[in-house]
Each structure stands twice: as structure tokens, then as C-alpha cells.
Scaffold this motif. Sequence first.
Motif, PDB file in Angstrom:
ATOM      1  N   GLN A 158       0.963  -1.408  -0.191  1.00  0.00           N
ATOM      2  CA  GLN A 158       0.427  -0.054  -0.053  1.00  0.00           C
ATOM      3  C   GLN A 158       0.574   1.170  -0.181  1.00  0.00           C
ATOM      4  N   GLY A 159       0.239   2.195  -0.543  1.00  0.00           N
ATOM      5  CA  GLY A 159       1.157   3.489  -1.430  1.00  0.00           C
ATOM      6  C   GLY A 159       0.827   4.660  -0.079  1.00  0.00           C
ATOM      7  N   LEU A 160       1.554   5.321   0.267  1.00  0.00           N
ATOM      8  CA  LEU A 160       1.407   6.052   1.662  1.00  0.00           C
ATOM      9  C   LEU A 160       1.549   7.424   1.103  1.00  0.00           C
ATOM     10  N   SER A 161       1.985   8.076   0.185  1.00  0.00           N
ATOM     11  CA  SER A 161       1.728   9.785  -0.669  1.00  0.00           C
ATOM     12  C   SER A 161       1.156   9.824  -1.687  1.00  0.00           C
ATOM     13  N   ASN A 162       0.529   8.108  -1.856  1.00  0.00           N
ATOM     14  CA  ASN A 162      -0.480   8.764  -3.533  1.00  0.00           C
ATOM     15  C   ASN A 162      -2.166   9.054  -2.848  1.00  0.00           C
ATOM     16  N   ARG A 163      -2.552   8.550  -1.692  1.00  0.00           N
ATOM     17  CA  ARG A 163      -3.857   9.058  -1.549  1.00  0.00           C
ATOM     18  C   ARG A 163      -4.217  10.260  -1.203  1.00  0.00           C
ATOM     19  N   GLY A 164      -2.699  10.915  -1.712  1.00  0.00           N
ATOM     20  CA  GLY A 164      -3.560  12.359  -1.369  1.00  0.00           C
ATOM     21  C   GLY A 164      -3.143  13.230  -0.320  1.00  0.00           C
ATOM     22  N   LYS A 165      -2.748  14.443  -0.592  1.00  0.00           N
ATOM     23  CA  LYS A 165      -1.982  15.430   0.258  1.00  0.00           C
ATOM     24  C   LYS A 165      -2.457  16.233   1.573  1.00  0.00           C
TER      25      LYS A 165
END
Length: 112
Positions: A105-112
Motif C-alpha cells: 500500500q502506498g502512503l503519499s499516493n492517497r492525497g495531500k
Amino acid sequence: MKLPVLHNLNAIKGEAISINIGYNNLVDEGSLFACVRKYADSEEYKAKFSIDVSTDNLEDDELCKITLSLDTGTLDVGKYQWDLFLWSGDHPIKCLVKGQLNIIQGLSNRGK
């Protein structure tokens, strides 16, 4: 080259990944199949690689380059098995590459 070659892949869920494989025989896309399964003995595959074969930019003893592409967005986070087989008609001939695919699972790819 000793076959199959072991190549493990890691990807963040949702990434498009690709791998280029130099091969010392000339093959066409229709004779290749590459897929992802949750377990090696699973009947149903979870995803199928897109396959492109080219004779451009070859190195050393290569007769073609095989490019495998996969959108990981349809896969759940976890470990999978994958391989690339050479087929003749409806019969598998040879496994060229195999390995594990680890989707995280990505972290920063889910929004700012």
C-alpha cells in the motif's frame, strides 16, 4: 541462460509496472503468456500481463526483447506468484521467467 530466470517484483498498489526481458530466440506475442496468481496452485489468475515483442535496441546475443506490462490497480495488497511461459498452440513449452510479486500500500499516493 539457465531457465527459468528468477525475478521478484515489488510495486505499490495502483502502479503500472513493466519489465524488459532480452531473449536469444525470436518469438511473437501470441506464443507468450504471463499472469499473476495468488498461489502457484490456484486455477484462476488474478491479472494478466500485456506483452510486446520488439527487435529494436538489442544487446549481445538477443534476438528480441519481451516487454511485460501490468496495471497493479486490480490486485489487493499482498504477495503473488507470476511467470512468463512460451507456448506452442495450446501447450506450454518453457517457463522463461518466474518470481514473486509483492504489492504494498502506498502512503503519499492517497492525497495531500
